[in-house]
Scaffold this active site. Structure first.
Site, PDB file in Angstrom:
ATOM      1  NE  ARG A  17      -4.040  -5.481   3.948  1.00 11.74           N
ATOM      2  CZ  ARG A  17      -5.278  -5.043   3.963  1.00 11.74           C
ATOM      3  NH1 ARG A  17      -5.937  -4.904   2.838  1.00 11.74           N
ATOM      4  NH2 ARG A  17      -5.875  -4.770   5.102  1.00 11.74           N
ATOM      5  NE  ARG A  66      -7.522  -9.415  -1.944  1.00 15.65           N
ATOM      6  CZ  ARG A  66      -8.463  -8.717  -1.357  1.00 15.65           C
ATOM      7  NH1 ARG A  66      -9.698  -9.172  -1.358  1.00 15.65           N
ATOM      8  NH2 ARG A  66      -8.200  -7.562  -0.782  1.00 15.65           N
ATOM      9  NE  ARG A  84      -7.580 -14.889  -0.319  1.00 19.27           N
ATOM     10  CZ  ARG A  84      -8.885 -15.079  -0.149  1.00 19.27           C
ATOM     11  NH1 ARG A  84      -9.490 -16.038  -0.794  1.00 19.27           N
ATOM     12  NH2 ARG A  84      -9.566 -14.294   0.672  1.00 19.27           N
ATOM     13  CG  ASP A 117      -6.216  -8.991   9.290  1.00 21.42           C
ATOM     14  OD1 ASP A 117      -6.102  -8.598   8.114  1.00 21.42           O
ATOM     15  OD2 ASP A 117      -6.959  -8.432  10.117  1.00 21.42           O
ATOM     16  CE1 TYR A 135     -12.480  -3.963  10.703  1.00 20.07           C
ATOM     17  CE2 TYR A 135     -10.772  -2.659  11.759  1.00 20.07           C
ATOM     18  CZ  TYR A 135     -11.435  -3.062  10.614  1.00 20.07           C
ATOM     19  OH  TYR A 135     -11.066  -2.574   9.392  1.00 20.07           O
TER      20      TYR A 135
END
Ligand code: CP3
Length: 345
Positions: free
Chosen positions: A28, A32, A41, A78, A154
């Protein structure tokens, strides 16, 4: 067949060449915590929109490399993207990812496709080509995939699992269905990794974040063979990194996978892992990402101490035990990288 660039520090480390300092990258590293990421973004209108637009994905992939001079770029994407290509609906909101219609039955599993990545995820290949074009030649480009077990969690739970009760129900009570799902996921993963290599990735990472949910017996029986299958199909000479979070109890088994490195998390001592597994895929990492919330001076001190513990053992790559947190001050990532650059064994 792909030839390895002998000039790339990360590739050389994965081939276990002795180096003057270890290569460094962070999970990562695009995210952010960087104002330039938040700007893209905002412009793109969301996370998935950013992934699906190759120029945006390439831009945010390159941002941390430009800012910090990292030894590797990791493609901005992702692990859940292939589930969408298999036919599942995927949503990202402020709470993280969700799959509103999870797979629970034989019919759900049969409906899933094994997608051809060039057709259904062509934007991934295009983003990789854009990144490679603008990346310094000495910098590696990493592709990645989720491991079958983590993807299954998931797909079955419909989001980030807590107790993984649905996963366990399918695994224990409908084993043939569970295995049919794992088989499809392993094939999807193998194809996706091979596609990324074809499009310019020098090395790949298989993320098995939720390996930690299973005890050893279950992991070996229900998950490990499918990770093996996902990794086996790659062309020779492309280094493979396996990441398994909080999986100290599985290291003996994970180290039997066909991989060139095992990214461990910060709960395991690197020195101990090197002593125990160093001759097989060497361990890599691994500072606690929460340590990046300390001061830059403290981060520098901790990285230097960690590198002293590793003592220049070949194969070591410096990184984090998990992703950079969004609260991280970029100055702390800069200190992390500086400590690696200044270190001499
Ligand atoms: O490392 C990188 O810079 C490459 C990009 C990357 C992302 N996700 C971008 C991302 C990689 C390699 C991943 C892998 C991933 N995605 C994993 C395996 C590694 C791990 O984290 O254990 C998993 C489990 C996912 C699924 C996922 N994606 C979750 C659970 C979340 C929500 C948690 C969070 O941090 O918000 C995401 C979102 C996500 N993936 C973000 C990024 C940069 C935050 C997105 C944003 O809101 O801008």
């Amino acid at each position: 067949m792909k030839t390895l660039s002998a000039t790339r520090r990360l590739t050389r480390a994965l081939l276990r060449e002795p180096l003057d300092r270890p290569p460094v990258w962070l999970m990562r590293q695009a995210g952010r915590y960087l104002p330039e990421y938040r700007a893209v973004r905002e412009q793109a209108g969301g996370f998935l929109e950013m992934i699906r637009r190759p120029e945006h994905a390439a831009e945010v992939t390159l941002q941390p490399v430009r800012r910090f001079g990292l030894d590797a770029a990791i493609l901005f994407s992702d692990i859940l993207i292939p589930l969408e290509a298999m036919g599942m609906e995927l949503v990202f909101d402020e709470h993280g990812p969700s799959l509103p219609r999870p797979v629970r039955t034989r019919a759900d599993i049969e409906r899933l496709r094994v997608p051809l990545p060039g057709e259904s995820m062509g934007y991934v290949g295009e983003a990789l080509r854009f990144v490679r074009r603008d990346l310094p030649d000495s910098t590696s480009l990493l592709g990645f995939c989720g491991a079958p077990l983590t993807l299954a969690s998931y797909a079955i739970e419909g989001g980030t699992g807590k107790s993984f009760a649905e996963l366990r129900k399918l695994m224990y009570h409908h084993e043939a269905d569970f295995r049919a799902l794992m088989e499809k996921l392993a094939r999807t993963t193998a194809l996706h990794l091979a596609y990324q290599v074809e499009q310019g990735a020098d090395a790949v990472v298989l993320f098995d974040t939720w390996a930690s949910a299973l005890g050893r017996e279950d992991y070996v029986r229900y998950a490990l063979p499918y990770s093996r299958q996902a990794l086996e199909g790659l062309p020779t000479g492309v280094p493979r990194v396996v990441f398994a979070g909080a999986s100290d109890h599985l290291l003996d088994d994970l180290s039997t996978l066909p991989a060139e490195a095992l990214a461990i998390d910060h709960r395991t001592s690197l020195d101990r892992a090197f002593r125990r597994y160093g001759a097989r895929p060497p361990p890599q990492g691994t500072l606690d990402p929460a340590a990046l919330l300390a001061t830059p001076e403290e981060v520098h001190r901790r990285v230097t101490a960690l590198l002293a513990e590793v003592a220049g053992r070949p194969g070591h790559v410096l990184g984090l035990g998990h992703g950079v947190m969004k609260e991280t001050d970029p100055a702390c990532v800069a200190a992390f990288v500086a400590a690696a650059r200044e270190y001499r064994p």
